[in-house]
Motif scaffolding. Structure first.
Motif, PDB file in Angstrom:
ATOM      1  N   ALA A 189      19.356  12.598  -4.034  1.00  0.00           N
ATOM      2  CA  ALA A 189      17.934  12.281  -3.897  1.00  0.00           C
ATOM      3  C   ALA A 189      17.402  13.021  -2.679  1.00  0.00           C
ATOM      4  CB  ALA A 189      17.723  10.777  -3.745  1.00  0.00           C
ATOM      5  N   GLU A 190      16.173  13.539  -2.799  1.00  0.00           N
ATOM      6  CA  GLU A 190      15.539  14.249  -1.697  1.00  0.00           C
ATOM      7  C   GLU A 190      14.143  13.686  -1.475  1.00  0.00           C
ATOM      8  OE1 GLU A 190      17.594  18.690  -1.957  1.00  0.00           O
ATOM      9  OE2 GLU A 190      15.573  18.381  -2.766  1.00  0.00           O
ATOM     10  N   ALA A 191      13.755  13.609  -0.209  1.00  0.00           N
ATOM     11  CA  ALA A 191      12.416  13.154   0.159  1.00  0.00           C
ATOM     12  C   ALA A 191      11.995  13.894   1.420  1.00  0.00           C
ATOM     13  CB  ALA A 191      12.397  11.648   0.402  1.00  0.00           C
ATOM     14  N   TYR A 192      10.683  14.045   1.603  1.00  0.00           N
ATOM     15  CA  TYR A 192      10.212  14.704   2.820  1.00  0.00           C
ATOM     16  C   TYR A 192       9.430  13.713   3.672  1.00  0.00           C
ATOM     17  CZ  TYR A 192       5.855  15.148   0.114  1.00  0.00           C
ATOM     18  OH  TYR A 192       4.750  14.894  -0.651  1.00  0.00           O
ATOM     19  N   THR A 198      18.603  16.489  -9.411  1.00  0.00           N
ATOM     20  CA  THR A 198      18.191  15.905  -8.136  1.00  0.00           C
ATOM     21  C   THR A 198      16.924  15.081  -8.345  1.00  0.00           C
ATOM     22  OG1 THR A 198      19.137  17.717  -6.826  1.00  0.00           O
ATOM     23  CG2 THR A 198      17.421  16.391  -5.776  1.00  0.00           C
ATOM     24  N   ALA A 199      16.891  13.899  -7.743  1.00  0.00           N
ATOM     25  CA  ALA A 199      15.688  13.069  -7.767  1.00  0.00           C
ATOM     26  C   ALA A 199      14.825  13.457  -6.570  1.00  0.00           C
ATOM     27  CB  ALA A 199      16.055  11.595  -7.702  1.00  0.00           C
ATOM     28  N   VAL A 200      13.610  13.918  -6.837  1.00  0.00           N
ATOM     29  CA  VAL A 200      12.693  14.325  -5.781  1.00  0.00           C
ATOM     30  C   VAL A 200      11.676  13.211  -5.588  1.00  0.00           C
ATOM     31  CG1 VAL A 200      11.059  16.069  -5.008  1.00  0.00           C
ATOM     32  CG2 VAL A 200      13.032  16.736  -6.399  1.00  0.00           C
ATOM     33  N   LEU A 201      11.658  12.643  -4.385  1.00  0.00           N
ATOM     34  CA  LEU A 201      10.836  11.482  -4.078  1.00  0.00           C
ATOM     35  C   LEU A 201       9.594  11.919  -3.305  1.00  0.00           C
ATOM     36  CD1 LEU A 201      13.667  10.389  -4.746  1.00  0.00           C
ATOM     37  CD2 LEU A 201      13.396   8.746  -2.878  1.00  0.00           C
ATOM     38  N   ASP A 232       0.807  -1.226   0.000  1.00  0.00           N
ATOM     39  CA  ASP A 232       0.000   0.000   0.000  1.00  0.00           C
ATOM     40  C   ASP A 232       0.839   1.273   0.000  1.00  0.00           C
ATOM     41  OD1 ASP A 232      -2.466  -1.307   0.001  1.00  0.00           O
ATOM     42  OD2 ASP A 232      -2.377  -1.612   2.161  1.00  0.00           O
ATOM     43  N   ALA A 233       2.130   1.173  -0.296  1.00  0.00           N
ATOM     44  CA  ALA A 233       3.019   2.338  -0.300  1.00  0.00           C
ATOM     45  C   ALA A 233       3.581   2.556  -1.698  1.00  0.00           C
ATOM     46  CB  ALA A 233       4.161   2.152   0.693  1.00  0.00           C
ATOM     47  N   LEU A 234       3.904   3.819  -2.007  1.00  0.00           N
ATOM     48  CA  LEU A 234       4.507   4.114  -3.308  1.00  0.00           C
ATOM     49  C   LEU A 234       5.375   5.361  -3.209  1.00  0.00           C
ATOM     50  CD1 LEU A 234       2.916   6.751  -4.735  1.00  0.00           C
ATOM     51  CD2 LEU A 234       1.111   5.061  -4.943  1.00  0.00           C
ATOM     52  N   PHE A 235       6.268   5.484  -4.178  1.00  0.00           N
ATOM     53  CA  PHE A 235       7.074   6.680  -4.367  1.00  0.00           C
ATOM     54  C   PHE A 235       6.963   7.116  -5.821  1.00  0.00           C
ATOM     55  CE2 PHE A 235       9.328   5.541  -0.456  1.00  0.00           C
ATOM     56  CZ  PHE A 235       9.571   6.787   0.110  1.00  0.00           C
ATOM     57  N   ASP A 236       6.633   8.390  -6.042  1.00  0.00           N
ATOM     58  CA  ASP A 236       6.754   9.017  -7.346  1.00  0.00           C
ATOM     59  C   ASP A 236       8.079   9.761  -7.373  1.00  0.00           C
ATOM     60  OD1 ASP A 236       4.275   8.202  -8.350  1.00  0.00           O
ATOM     61  OD2 ASP A 236       3.249   9.877  -7.398  1.00  0.00           O
ATOM     62  N   VAL A 237       8.791   9.677  -8.473  1.00  0.00           N
ATOM     63  CA  VAL A 237      10.110  10.302  -8.576  1.00  0.00           C
ATOM     64  C   VAL A 237      10.129  11.263  -9.752  1.00  0.00           C
ATOM     65  CG1 VAL A 237      12.584   9.906  -8.869  1.00  0.00           C
ATOM     66  CG2 VAL A 237      11.207   8.275  -7.554  1.00  0.00           C
ATOM     67  N   ASP A 259      17.995   2.703  -6.082  1.00  0.00           N
ATOM     68  CA  ASP A 259      18.709   1.892  -7.077  1.00  0.00           C
ATOM     69  C   ASP A 259      18.259   2.250  -8.484  1.00  0.00           C
ATOM     70  OD1 ASP A 259      20.502  -0.527  -7.582  1.00  0.00           O
ATOM     71  OD2 ASP A 259      18.666  -1.090  -8.637  1.00  0.00           O
ATOM     72  N   ARG A 260      16.955   2.438  -8.659  1.00  0.00           N
ATOM     73  CA  ARG A 260      16.419   2.794  -9.979  1.00  0.00           C
ATOM     74  C   ARG A 260      16.929   4.163 -10.416  1.00  0.00           C
ATOM     75  NH1 ARG A 260      11.662   1.806 -12.867  1.00  0.00           N
ATOM     76  NH2 ARG A 260      11.718   3.060 -14.770  1.00  0.00           N
ATOM     77  N   VAL A 261      17.013   5.108  -9.504  1.00  0.00           N
ATOM     78  CA  VAL A 261      17.560   6.424  -9.851  1.00  0.00           C
ATOM     79  C   VAL A 261      19.011   6.273 -10.304  1.00  0.00           C
ATOM     80  CG1 VAL A 261      18.252   8.675  -8.949  1.00  0.00           C
ATOM     81  CG2 VAL A 261      16.028   7.720  -8.331  1.00  0.00           C
ATOM     82  N   GLY A 262      19.790   5.491  -9.546  1.00  0.00           N
ATOM     83  CA  GLY A 262      21.205   5.333  -9.871  1.00  0.00           C
ATOM     84  C   GLY A 262      21.448   4.674 -11.206  1.00  0.00           C
TER      85      GLY A 262
END
Length: 231
Positions: free
Chosen positions: A195-198, A158-161, A147-152, A183-186
């Motif tokens: 990479a940045e995330a809040y 910079t990768a914003v997550l 039930d979790a996800l990340f949009d990038v 890993d996918r970003v790399g």
């Protein structure tokens, strides 16, 4: 700059796409310099019984337009029955003099940004249950786990997550998903340097996952501001 302030109470009259796609929208206040819109504030009526929790603002303003926009927004909110106007802003988005001039007070932290320098060492063997999902417009990719996800999104190297989940989940599950995202970003975007995330500081599972991957907290954060609406 002497801006003209306009207030719209329905989608049909609000120009320039300033009316948000939210049925709770009460009004939109727009600052104009000639024919150009230079700032706006959308007001949402949450329908709360407590008048202090009823009206929230979604500001998009410049240093020059913060005060006149928020003063008009406060007038509209007061007329609608609100006693406090609340909004969330990140550090650097709202000029400190405007806070003082409005008489607003900074409240609790809502979320904080975390940062990871890339390339970074990543745990081996993670991401086996992670799946790729259709990405929304503007996103480079979306990965999900249960039930979790990340949009990038990729912005200026910079990768914003952007994270979302329906259930609280576990730190281990979020760490697995986050590791797959990094890993996918790399591998897919080798030119990205960070990479940045809040995360909400009270979200223990996500904070633990960020720390496990080597993310560190930054000074960039968002707080709630409150403006008491005097009669």
């Amino acid at each position: 700059m002497d801006s003209v302030i306009e207030t719209f109470y329905d989608r049909a009259t609000a120009s320039g796409g300033h009316w948000p796609d939210d049925d709770r929208t009460l009004a939109v206040v727009v600052a104009r310099d000639g024919d150009a819109a230079v700032g706006s504030v959308a007001l949402l009526d949450l329908g709360a019984e407590d008048s202090a929790l009823r009206i929230v603002a979604l500001p998009e303003a410049t240093d020059d337009t913060w005060v006149p926009l928020m003063r008009e927004a406060a007038r509209v909110a007061r007329k609608a029955g609100g006693t406090v106007l609340r909004w969330v802003a990140e550090t650097g988005e709202m000029p400190a003099p405007a806070v003082a001039e409005l008489g607003a007070a900074e409240g609790e932290e809502i979320y904080r940004w975390w940062r990871l320098a890339l390339p970074a060492a990543r745990p081996a063997g993670t991401g086996s249950a992670v799946r790729e999902l259709p990405a929304p417009d503007g996103a480079a990719f979306r990965l999900g786990l249960e039930d979790a996800l990340f949009d990038v999104e990729i912005e200026d190297g910079t990768a914003v997550l952007a994270h979302d989940r329906e259930e609280e989940g576990t730190a281990a599950g979020l760490t697995e998903l986050l590791a797959a995202v990094v890993d996918r970003v790399g591998t897919g975007h080798p030119g990205v340097g960070a990479a940045e995330a809040y995360a909400d500081s009270r979200d223990d599972a996500l904070v633990e996952a960020l720390r496990a991957l080597g993310f560190t907290p930054t000074d960039r954060r968002a707080a709630e501001y409150r403006l008491v609406l005097l009669p």
